[in-house]
Design a protein around this motif. Structure first.
Motif: not given
Length: 341
Positions: A75-80, A159-165
């Protein structure tokens, strides 16, 4: 968690490691916590003296730590972002690409406020190479309540995403180097090589470098020439102080730029200017960028290359953590410079 006779444990999940000891040979886990008991396991468990087991039954409203970590990380992971398999209940999130790490710190605070959930990250807005560990997550107990995991997922869905690169955009960079002493050949330019190396490391291309005197007209013309060459990032070096000959801030304005800020609460880098001419970022760099490994350049330029809209408030927020301690051996980015915001 409950106690159950081993012969009735098929399909349940072990709540602890089961140790096997062979005198004079070895001592170690025969079964790891989280192991799902099978019919074939029963003789081995009885052989090591385990007639009763602590087990977790997924039907009783609890989620095993591995499954909980997997749900939260997903659920937390975004692109990258890529995820490891659970190890002792923890999942590590890594950079799947080279780029700028972006973390929603407000969402992170809310997530860590959910009972039994923990999620730790590196500082946001750092450059990361593919494979770098960026965050870890797990739940505290061996089995977490379903409502806690579901609440974590709700927070993350808001709050998407929590973390991304974010990948860095390869730019065509024009460099305007100001200073009559350089233009007239009295001293050698040392700014250009530094800027070339930094931008090349970010995957960008240098369109060219133009040397100009302290003349505002020459500086304006040089900026506009690079725009005509389709440069999509312009750097103006030197002339950023308050001396009479320092005309760079006025020249950037005269070239038609809209200034975001002149001045940053960072040391080194206080006399920094960020502006835009249309969609083209224009930065005025003070002399400190030449000889400090880390400066305002390293805090702001990667964000611009990643397509992040850097505001005046973003620059102001750098004040907390914006003081470089000028260590004898620079450890940046493994230090606090620029990371308090």
């Amino acid at each position: 968690m409950k106690t159950i006779h081993v012969e009735h444990a098929v399909g349940t999940v072990l709540c602890q490691d089961i140790t096997r000891i062979i005198p004079g040979e070895c001592k170690g886990p025969a079964f790891r916590r989280g192991h799902v008991v099978t019919e074939a396991d029963i003789p081995a468990l009885l052989d090591i003296g385990k007639e009763h087991l602590y087990v977790y039954d997924p039907r009783d409203g609890y989620v095993h730590e591995d499954d909980a970590a997997r749900r939260i990380a997903t659920a937390a992971a975004g692109p990258g972002i890529e995820m490891t398999t659970p190890v002792e209940g923890k999942i590590t999130l890594r950079a799947a690409i080279d780029g700028l790490v972006q973390i929603d710190t407000e969402a992170l605070f809310r997530l860590n406020s959910v009972p039994d959930v923990i999620f730790g990250t590196i500082h946001t807005n750092q450059l990361a190479r593919k494979g770098r560990g960026l965050a870890g997550t797990r739940v505290i107990p061996l089995v977490a309540r379903e409502e806690s995991v579901a609440e974590a997922e709700r927070v993350l869905a808001e709050h998407p995403p929590l973390i991304q690169v974010l990948p860095l955009k390869p730019c065509r960079v024009g460099i305007v180097t100001t200073g009559s002493e350089i233009y007239k050949g009295r001293i050698k330019d040392k700014f250009g090589p530094v800027i070339r190396e930094k931008f090349t490391g970010y995957g960008s291309t240098i369109v060219g470098q133009t040397l100009v005197s302290d003349s505002q007209e020459m500086t304006v013309n040089a900026i506009r020439d690079f725009l005509d060459q389709d440069a999509d990032f312009i750097v103006v070096t030197g002339g950023m102080s308050v001396d009479p000959d320092d005309q760079t801030p006025a020249s950037i304005r005269a070239a038609g730029a809209e200034v975001v800020t002149y001045g940053a609460p960072t040391f080194p880098g206080a006399m920094f200017m960020l502006a835009h001419i249309g969609d083209v970022p224009v930065v005025g760099l003070p002399g400190c960028v030449m000889y400090y490994k880390a400066s305002i350049f390293d805090l702001i330029v990667p964000r611009l290359l990643a397509g992040v809209n850097v505001t005046r408030d973003d620059i102001i927020a750098l004040g907390h953590g914006g003081y470089c301690e000028n260590c004898a051996q620079c450890k940046y980015p493994a230090c606090g410079f620029g990371k308090g915001a």
